[in-house]
Design a protein around this motif. Structure first.
Motif, PDB file in Angstrom:
ATOM      1  N   ARG A  11       0.823  -1.204   0.000  1.00 50.84           N
ATOM      2  CA  ARG A  11       0.000   0.000   0.000  1.00 50.84           C
ATOM      3  C   ARG A  11       0.859   1.256   0.000  1.00 50.84           C
ATOM      4  O   ARG A  11       1.954   1.271   0.549  1.00 50.84           O
ATOM      5  N   LEU A  12       0.309   2.296  -0.569  1.00 46.89           N
ATOM      6  CA  LEU A  12       0.905   3.616  -0.487  1.00 46.89           C
ATOM      7  C   LEU A  12       0.080   4.411   0.503  1.00 46.89           C
ATOM      8  O   LEU A  12      -1.153   4.389   0.450  1.00 46.89           O
ATOM      9  N   ILE A  13       0.753   5.071   1.429  1.00 44.06           N
ATOM     10  CA  ILE A  13       0.040   5.788   2.480  1.00 44.06           C
ATOM     11  C   ILE A  13       0.454   7.250   2.501  1.00 44.06           C
ATOM     12  O   ILE A  13       1.570   7.599   2.116  1.00 44.06           O
ATOM     13  N   ARG A  14      -0.455   8.081   2.966  1.00 47.74           N
ATOM     14  CA  ARG A  14      -0.210   9.520   3.011  1.00 47.74           C
ATOM     15  C   ARG A  14       0.147   9.927   4.434  1.00 47.74           C
ATOM     16  O   ARG A  14       0.080   9.147   5.378  1.00 47.74           O
ATOM     17  N   LEU A  15       0.525  11.185   4.579  1.00 46.81           N
ATOM     18  CA  LEU A  15       1.063  11.689   5.840  1.00 46.81           C
ATOM     19  C   LEU A  15       0.192  11.408   7.065  1.00 46.81           C
ATOM     20  O   LEU A  15       0.728  10.973   8.095  1.00 46.81           O
ATOM     21  N   PRO A  16      -1.123  11.638   7.023  1.00 41.91           N
ATOM     22  CA  PRO A  16      -1.906  11.378   8.244  1.00 41.91           C
ATOM     23  C   PRO A  16      -1.775   9.935   8.749  1.00 41.91           C
ATOM     24  O   PRO A  16      -1.711   9.697   9.960  1.00 41.91           O
ATOM     25  N   GLU A  17      -1.690   8.977   7.833  1.00 44.35           N
ATOM     26  CA  GLU A  17      -1.529   7.585   8.259  1.00 44.35           C
ATOM     27  C   GLU A  17      -0.120   7.322   8.786  1.00 44.35           C
ATOM     28  O   GLU A  17       0.059   6.564   9.749  1.00 44.35           O
ATOM     29  N   VAL A  18       0.883   7.947   8.187  1.00 43.44           N
ATOM     30  CA  VAL A  18       2.258   7.817   8.689  1.00 43.44           C
ATOM     31  C   VAL A  18       2.335   8.362  10.110  1.00 43.44           C
ATOM     32  O   VAL A  18       2.928   7.745  11.001  1.00 43.44           O
ATOM     33  N   ILE A  19       1.712   9.495  10.341  1.00 48.17           N
ATOM     34  CA  ILE A  19       1.674  10.088  11.685  1.00 48.17           C
ATOM     35  C   ILE A  19       0.994   9.139  12.663  1.00 48.17           C
ATOM     36  O   ILE A  19       1.502   8.900  13.765  1.00 48.17           O
ATOM     37  N   MET A  21       0.665   5.875  12.436  1.00 49.32           N
ATOM     38  CA  MET A  21       1.443   4.648  12.629  1.00 49.32           C
ATOM     39  C   MET A  21       2.664   4.862  13.511  1.00 49.32           C
ATOM     40  O   MET A  21       3.032   3.976  14.281  1.00 49.32           O
ATOM     41  N   THR A  22       3.304   6.019  13.379  1.00 51.04           N
ATOM     42  CA  THR A  22       4.571   6.239  14.078  1.00 51.04           C
ATOM     43  C   THR A  22       4.437   7.001  15.387  1.00 51.04           C
ATOM     44  O   THR A  22       5.309   6.918  16.244  1.00 51.04           O
ATOM     45  N   GLY A  23       3.382   7.799  15.502  1.00 51.28           N
ATOM     46  CA  GLY A  23       3.239   8.655  16.683  1.00 51.28           C
ATOM     47  C   GLY A  23       4.096   9.909  16.602  1.00 51.28           C
ATOM     48  O   GLY A  23       4.177  10.666  17.565  1.00 51.28           O
ATOM     49  N   LEU A  24       4.741  10.123  15.456  1.00 50.18           N
ATOM     50  CA  LEU A  24       5.587  11.302  15.277  1.00 50.18           C
ATOM     51  C   LEU A  24       4.764  12.458  14.717  1.00 50.18           C
ATOM     52  O   LEU A  24       3.774  12.241  14.024  1.00 50.18           O
ATOM     53  N   SER A  25       5.207  13.669  14.981  1.00 49.38           N
ATOM     54  CA  SER A  25       4.546  14.840  14.410  1.00 49.38           C
ATOM     55  C   SER A  25       5.028  15.040  12.978  1.00 49.38           C
ATOM     56  O   SER A  25       6.052  14.489  12.554  1.00 49.38           O
ATOM     57  N   ARG A  26       4.298  15.855  12.244  1.00 53.12           N
ATOM     58  CA  ARG A  26       4.660  16.170  10.866  1.00 53.12           C
ATOM     59  C   ARG A  26       6.079  16.744  10.797  1.00 53.12           C
ATOM     60  O   ARG A  26       6.899  16.308   9.986  1.00 53.12           O
ATOM     61  N   ILE A  56       7.619   2.142   6.075  1.00 50.16           N
ATOM     62  CA  ILE A  56       7.298   2.659   7.411  1.00 50.16           C
ATOM     63  C   ILE A  56       7.307   1.527   8.427  1.00 50.16           C
ATOM     64  O   ILE A  56       7.859   1.669   9.528  1.00 50.16           O
ATOM     65  N   LEU A  57       6.740   0.380   8.072  1.00 48.67           N
ATOM     66  CA  LEU A  57       6.739  -0.762   8.986  1.00 48.67           C
ATOM     67  C   LEU A  57       8.162  -1.243   9.272  1.00 48.67           C
ATOM     68  O   LEU A  57       8.476  -1.592  10.414  1.00 48.67           O
ATOM     69  N   SER A  58       9.019  -1.233   8.269  1.00 50.01           N
ATOM     70  CA  SER A  58      10.429  -1.615   8.477  1.00 50.01           C
ATOM     71  C   SER A  58      11.117  -0.632   9.412  1.00 50.01           C
ATOM     72  O   SER A  58      11.894  -1.029  10.287  1.00 50.01           O
ATOM     73  N   TRP A  59      10.846   0.650   9.227  1.00 46.02           N
ATOM     74  CA  TRP A  59      11.421   1.679  10.094  1.00 46.02           C
ATOM     75  C   TRP A  59      10.971   1.462  11.543  1.00 46.02           C
ATOM     76  O   TRP A  59      11.783   1.536  12.467  1.00 46.02           O
ATOM     77  N   ILE A  60       9.685   1.162  11.735  1.00 47.93           N
ATOM     78  CA  ILE A  60       9.162   0.921  13.076  1.00 47.93           C
ATOM     79  C   ILE A  60       9.874  -0.286  13.707  1.00 47.93           C
ATOM     80  O   ILE A  60      10.277  -0.243  14.872  1.00 47.93           O
ATOM     81  N   GLU A  61      10.030  -1.359  12.941  1.00 43.82           N
ATOM     82  CA  GLU A  61      10.729  -2.550  13.458  1.00 43.82           C
ATOM     83  C   GLU A  61      12.162  -2.214  13.856  1.00 43.82           C
ATOM     84  O   GLU A  61      12.652  -2.664  14.893  1.00 43.82           O
ATOM     85  N   THR A  62      12.839  -1.417  13.058  1.00 47.28           N
ATOM     86  CA  THR A  62      14.201  -1.011  13.365  1.00 47.28           C
ATOM     87  C   THR A  62      14.254  -0.219  14.668  1.00 47.28           C
ATOM     88  O   THR A  62      15.140  -0.431  15.502  1.00 47.28           O
ATOM     89  N   MET A  63      13.303   0.674  14.857  1.00 42.49           N
ATOM     90  CA  MET A  63      13.253   1.476  16.088  1.00 42.49           C
ATOM     91  C   MET A  63      12.985   0.591  17.312  1.00 42.49           C
ATOM     92  O   MET A  63      13.532   0.847  18.381  1.00 42.49           O
ATOM     93  N   GLU A  64      12.159  -0.428  17.130  1.00 45.58           N
ATOM     94  CA  GLU A  64      11.850  -1.336  18.243  1.00 45.58           C
ATOM     95  C   GLU A  64      13.071  -2.128  18.668  1.00 45.58           C
ATOM     96  O   GLU A  64      13.209  -2.511  19.818  1.00 45.58           O
ATOM     97  N   GLN A  65      13.972  -2.409  17.723  1.00 46.82           N
ATOM     98  CA  GLN A  65      15.150  -3.224  18.013  1.00 46.82           C
ATOM     99  C   GLN A  65      16.289  -2.421  18.632  1.00 46.82           C
ATOM    100  O   GLN A  65      17.255  -3.001  19.118  1.00 46.82           O
ATOM    101  N   GLN A  66      16.194  -1.122  18.604  1.00 47.04           N
ATOM    102  CA  GLN A  66      17.281  -0.295  19.159  1.00 47.04           C
ATOM    103  C   GLN A  66      17.159  -0.149  20.653  1.00 47.04           C
ATOM    104  O   GLN A  66      16.185  -0.192  21.264  1.00 47.04           O
TER     105      GLN A  66
END
Length: 66
Positions: A11-19, A21-26, A56-66
């Protein structure tokens, strides 16, 4: 089930969904992008930028492993 999971990650996702999913601000997302520590968006139209959900999911997994 495997097919649905595979399709979901393409899927391709836009900024509101990225926000959401990650909990990060714009501004934090764009700051991390400029530093090279967050997946880059890409344009699919003159005013439409998206991310690959799998990136984005890969980035989240990487952050979880740190």
């Amino acid at each position: 089930m495997g097919f649905q999971l595979t399709m979901r990650h393409k899927r391709l996702i836009r900024l509101p969904e990225v926000i959401a999913m990650t909990g990060l601000s714009r501004s934090t997302i764009y700051s991390h992008m400029s530093q090279g520590s967050f997946p880059k968006q890409f344009k699919i139209g003159a005013r439409i930028a998206v991310w690959r959900e799998s990136d984005i999911l890969s980035w989240i997994e990487t952050m979880e492993q740190q």
